[in-house]
Design a protein around this motif. Structure first.
Motif, PDB file in Angstrom:
ATOM      1  N   HIS A  13      53.680  36.548  54.321  1.00 25.76           N
ATOM      2  CA  HIS A  13      54.500  37.232  53.192  1.00 25.76           C
ATOM      3  C   HIS A  13      53.800  35.688  52.101  1.00 25.76           C
ATOM      4  O   HIS A  13      53.901  36.370  51.069  1.00 25.76           O
ATOM      5  N   ILE A  14      54.553  35.031  52.332  1.00 26.51           N
ATOM      6  CA  ILE A  14      54.030  33.627  51.958  1.00 26.51           C
ATOM      7  C   ILE A  14      53.027  33.835  51.589  1.00 26.51           C
ATOM      8  O   ILE A  14      52.116  32.873  50.160  1.00 26.51           O
ATOM      9  N   LEU A  15      52.258  33.087  52.503  1.00 22.80           N
ATOM     10  CA  LEU A  15      50.525  33.251  52.033  1.00 22.80           C
ATOM     11  C   LEU A  15      49.970  34.036  51.214  1.00 22.80           C
ATOM     12  O   LEU A  15      48.953  34.164  50.534  1.00 22.80           O
ATOM     13  N   LYS A  16      50.132  36.024  51.191  1.00 25.51           N
ATOM     14  CA  LYS A  16      49.632  36.561  51.089  1.00 25.51           C
ATOM     15  C   LYS A  16      50.010  36.711  49.336  1.00 25.51           C
ATOM     16  O   LYS A  16      49.565  37.085  48.324  1.00 25.51           O
ATOM     17  N   ALA A  17      50.973  36.736  48.785  1.00 22.35           N
ATOM     18  CA  ALA A  17      51.861  36.535  47.969  1.00 22.35           C
ATOM     19  C   ALA A  17      51.026  35.120  47.138  1.00 22.35           C
ATOM     20  O   ALA A  17      50.847  34.994  45.949  1.00 22.35           O
ATOM     21  N   LEU A  18      50.828  33.846  47.414  1.00 26.61           N
ATOM     22  CA  LEU A  18      50.152  32.467  47.439  1.00 26.61           C
ATOM     23  C   LEU A  18      48.375  33.192  47.085  1.00 26.61           C
ATOM     24  O   LEU A  18      48.781  33.061  45.870  1.00 26.61           O
ATOM     25  N   GLY A  19      48.528  34.232  47.248  1.00 31.12           N
ATOM     26  CA  GLY A  19      46.895  34.855  47.366  1.00 31.12           C
ATOM     27  C   GLY A  19      46.702  35.561  46.335  1.00 31.12           C
ATOM     28  O   GLY A  19      45.915  35.517  45.792  1.00 31.12           O
ATOM     29  N   ARG A  20      48.567  35.991  46.621  1.00 33.30           N
ATOM     30  CA  ARG A  20      48.123  37.125  44.886  1.00 33.30           C
ATOM     31  C   ARG A  20      47.940  35.929  43.331  1.00 33.30           C
ATOM     32  O   ARG A  20      47.150  36.776  42.779  1.00 33.30           O
ATOM     33  N   ALA A  21      49.330  35.513  43.983  1.00 36.44           N
ATOM     34  CA  ALA A  21      49.168  34.033  42.715  1.00 36.44           C
ATOM     35  C   ALA A  21      48.298  34.269  41.924  1.00 36.44           C
ATOM     36  O   ALA A  21      47.686  34.406  40.838  1.00 36.44           O
ATOM     37  N   TRP A  22      46.981  33.609  43.222  1.00 34.47           N
ATOM     38  CA  TRP A  22      46.516  32.315  42.265  1.00 34.47           C
ATOM     39  C   TRP A  22      44.632  33.494  42.352  1.00 34.47           C
ATOM     40  O   TRP A  22      44.265  33.478  40.391  1.00 34.47           O
ATOM     41  N   ALA A  23      45.303  34.622  42.651  1.00 36.63           N
ATOM     42  CA  ALA A  23      43.732  35.960  42.066  1.00 36.63           C
ATOM     43  C   ALA A  23      43.720  36.393  41.234  1.00 36.63           C
ATOM     44  O   ALA A  23      43.271  37.011  40.240  1.00 36.63           O
ATOM     45  N   TRP A  24      45.659  36.625  40.549  1.00 35.54           N
ATOM     46  CA  TRP A  24      46.008  37.187  39.365  1.00 35.54           C
ATOM     47  C   TRP A  24      46.028  35.933  38.231  1.00 35.54           C
ATOM     48  O   TRP A  24      45.491  36.507  37.278  1.00 35.54           O
ATOM     49  N   ARG A  25      46.414  34.759  38.828  1.00 35.41           N
ATOM     50  CA  ARG A  25      46.042  33.961  38.180  1.00 35.41           C
ATOM     51  C   ARG A  25      44.975  34.071  37.259  1.00 35.41           C
ATOM     52  O   ARG A  25      44.454  33.386  36.269  1.00 35.41           O
ATOM     53  N   ARG A  26      43.539  33.899  37.883  1.00 36.61           N
ATOM     54  CA  ARG A  26      41.743  33.533  37.911  1.00 36.61           C
ATOM     55  C   ARG A  26      41.727  34.363  36.970  1.00 36.61           C
ATOM     56  O   ARG A  26      40.265  34.597  35.598  1.00 36.61           O
ATOM     57  N   ARG A  27      41.633  36.129  36.989  1.00 37.25           N
ATOM     58  CA  ARG A  27      41.768  37.138  36.078  1.00 37.25           C
ATOM     59  C   ARG A  27      42.114  37.262  35.325  1.00 37.25           C
ATOM     60  O   ARG A  27      41.374  38.195  34.280  1.00 37.25           O
ATOM     61  N   LEU A  28      43.413  36.289  34.427  1.00 30.97           N
ATOM     62  CA  LEU A  28      43.916  36.606  33.623  1.00 30.97           C
ATOM     63  C   LEU A  28      42.962  35.370  32.858  1.00 30.97           C
ATOM     64  O   LEU A  28      42.930  35.678  31.508  1.00 30.97           O
ATOM     65  N   GLU A  29      43.081  33.640  33.524  1.00 27.62           N
ATOM     66  CA  GLU A  29      42.244  32.853  32.832  1.00 27.62           C
ATOM     67  C   GLU A  29      40.669  33.590  32.512  1.00 27.62           C
ATOM     68  O   GLU A  29      40.677  33.214  31.505  1.00 27.62           O
ATOM     69  N   SER A  30      40.157  33.729  33.026  1.00 28.92           N
ATOM     70  CA  SER A  30      38.300  34.370  33.431  1.00 28.92           C
ATOM     71  C   SER A  30      38.873  34.841  31.865  1.00 28.92           C
ATOM     72  O   SER A  30      37.271  35.607  31.456  1.00 28.92           O
ATOM     73  N   GLY A  31      39.846  36.235  31.547  1.00 29.16           N
ATOM     74  CA  GLY A  31      39.491  37.210  31.031  1.00 29.16           C
ATOM     75  C   GLY A  31      39.115  39.027  31.532  1.00 29.16           C
ATOM     76  O   GLY A  31      38.930  39.493  31.252  1.00 29.16           O
ATOM     77  N   GLU A  32      38.961  38.433  33.015  1.00 28.60           N
ATOM     78  CA  GLU A  32      38.766  39.509  33.844  1.00 28.60           C
ATOM     79  C   GLU A  32      39.729  40.840  33.010  1.00 28.60           C
ATOM     80  O   GLU A  32      39.318  41.515  33.458  1.00 28.60           O
ATOM     81  N   ALA A  33      40.678  39.741  33.020  1.00 27.22           N
ATOM     82  CA  ALA A  33      41.759  40.672  32.837  1.00 27.22           C
ATOM     83  C   ALA A  33      42.737  40.627  31.714  1.00 27.22           C
ATOM     84  O   ALA A  33      42.833  39.525  31.473  1.00 27.22           O
ATOM     85  N   ALA A  34      42.932  41.340  31.100  1.00 27.61           N
ATOM     86  CA  ALA A  34      43.543  40.630  29.005  1.00 27.61           C
ATOM     87  C   ALA A  34      44.816  40.471  29.771  1.00 27.61           C
ATOM     88  O   ALA A  34      45.723  40.042  28.551  1.00 27.61           O
ATOM     89  N   THR A  35      45.928  41.540  30.558  1.00 29.15           N
ATOM     90  CA  THR A  35      46.899  40.975  30.016  1.00 29.15           C
ATOM     91  C   THR A  35      48.003  41.242  32.033  1.00 29.15           C
ATOM     92  O   THR A  35      47.037  41.491  32.650  1.00 29.15           O
ATOM     93  N   ILE A  36      49.109  40.849  32.236  1.00 31.65           N
ATOM     94  CA  ILE A  36      49.683  41.322  33.338  1.00 31.65           C
ATOM     95  C   ILE A  36      49.694  42.736  33.796  1.00 31.65           C
ATOM     96  O   ILE A  36      49.988  43.250  34.314  1.00 31.65           O
ATOM     97  N   HIS A  37      50.077  43.280  32.291  1.00 31.50           N
ATOM     98  CA  HIS A  37      50.503  44.841  32.713  1.00 31.50           C
ATOM     99  C   HIS A  37      48.767  45.114  32.790  1.00 31.50           C
ATOM    100  O   HIS A  37      48.732  46.448  33.486  1.00 31.50           O
ATOM    101  N   ASP A  38      47.164  44.827  32.552  1.00 30.82           N
ATOM    102  CA  ASP A  38      45.761  45.787  33.073  1.00 30.82           C
ATOM    103  C   ASP A  38      45.821  45.111  34.230  1.00 30.82           C
ATOM    104  O   ASP A  38      45.676  46.165  35.262  1.00 30.82           O
ATOM    105  N   ILE A  39      46.757  43.942  35.652  1.00 31.01           N
ATOM    106  CA  ILE A  39      46.729  43.576  36.658  1.00 31.01           C
ATOM    107  C   ILE A  39      47.566  44.621  37.351  1.00 31.01           C
ATOM    108  O   ILE A  39      47.361  45.702  38.190  1.00 31.01           O
ATOM    109  N   ALA A  40      48.483  45.200  37.169  1.00 30.16           N
ATOM    110  CA  ALA A  40      49.738  45.823  36.869  1.00 30.16           C
ATOM    111  C   ALA A  40      48.486  47.374  37.905  1.00 30.16           C
ATOM    112  O   ALA A  40      48.608  47.899  38.969  1.00 30.16           O
ATOM    113  N   LYS A  41      47.995  48.178  36.277  1.00 27.35           N
ATOM    114  CA  LYS A  41      47.991  49.036  36.465  1.00 27.35           C
ATOM    115  C   LYS A  41      47.307  49.613  37.575  1.00 27.35           C
ATOM    116  O   LYS A  41      46.527  50.298  37.905  1.00 27.35           O
TER     117      LYS A  41
END
Length: 99
Positions: A13-41
């Motif tokens: 569960h920790i590994l999955k959460a950390l994997g998601r955290a870094w993937a989502w951070r990269r999506r935000l930083e790269s501009g692939e996702a503009a907001t947290i709402h975009d990722i959530a959707k």
């Protein structure tokens, strides 16, 4: 020395959460996702869930190394790890690993 030869496993569960955290951070930083709402959707989860999990990408480098490289099991839950992201880096290891 003993620490290096000892076989360790990490809570999936920790590994999955950390994997998601870094993937989502990269999506935000790269501009692939503009907001947290975009990722959530896209992930079909709540904005709050994405926000809380993403905070784990900001754990101190020392804590991340112990969790991912050394596979030290934390003395806390995923929720407690998320809450530890609000602490100064200097106190995180103590709180996460029960030191």
């Amino acid at each position: 020395p003993e620490k290096q030869t000892q076989s360790r496993t990490q809570d999936p569960h920790i590994l999955k959460a950390l994997g998601r955290a870094w993937a989502w951070r990269r999506r935000l930083e790269s501009g692939e996702a503009a907001t947290i709402h975009d990722i959530a959707k896209a992930e079909k989860v709540t904005d709050r869930f994405v926000s809380r999990i993403t905070r784990m990408a900001y754990l101190s480098p020392g804590v991340l190394e112990r969790l991912l490289v050394w596979r030290e099991p934390p003395a806390v839950s995923v929720n407690d790890l998320i809450n530890a992201t609000y602490l100064p880096w200097s106190s995180k290891a103590r709180d996460v690993f029960g030191e």
